[in-house]
Design a protein around this motif. Structure first.
Motif: not given
Length: 147
Positions: A79-82, A85-91, A97-101, A112-113
């Motif tokens: 999404e933004d190149g950041k 450690k965990t993508l769930r919070r970022h998303l 959601t992880p599925a839409t991402y 992995p998330m």
């Protein structure tokens, strides 16, 4: 009457009904009333039009981009190149959601998330706390192990 003028008349009638119902239950200044009428009319006019879908094309990440996005210490967000450690919070902050991402970027379902190092760290912490192990039965005091 032609079709467009009748449509215009219907929209005008609907606008009058909506504005009069709103104005009968709310206090409005005269300058607010004219803005309300124009806003309602334009909304009603636009609601009847068929809008072109503004669907963003699905951006598929290449296999090499996917491999590069997974590092030992962090996952790089598409999404933004950041690094995260965990993508769930970022998303969640991005409204995904992880599925839409995964669907948006064409990622495999097992993408992995959490970063590998963070997963290992959490796993070691859980083991040190004794999570995931069956509780061993304690023998009463005074009972010997020998029989």
């Amino acid at each position: 009457m032609t079709e467009p003028s009748r449509s215009h008349t219907e929209i005008l009638d609907l606008t009058v009904g909506i504005v009069s119902a709103f104005a009968s239950h709310n206090t409005l200044q005269p300058e607010d009333l004219t803005k309300l009428i124009s806003d309602v009319f334009s909304a009603m006019r636009d609601a009847g039009r068929e809008k072109t879908a503004r669907v963003q094309p699905v951006t598929k990440a290449s296999a090499s981009e996917i491999r590069r996005s997974i590092t030992r210490e962090a996952l790089i967000s598409f999404e933004d190149g950041k690094p995260c450690k965990t993508l769930r919070r970022h998303l969640t902050q991005k409204g995904l959601t992880p599925a839409t991402y995964r669907a948006k970027w064409g990622l495999p379902p097992d993408y992995p998330m959490t970063s590998p190092a963070y997963s290992e760290q959490r796993s070691q912490l859980a083991r040190s706390l004794g999570l995931g192990q069956q509780r061993r039965r304690r023998k009463p005091d005074g009972a010997s192990d020998e029989t």
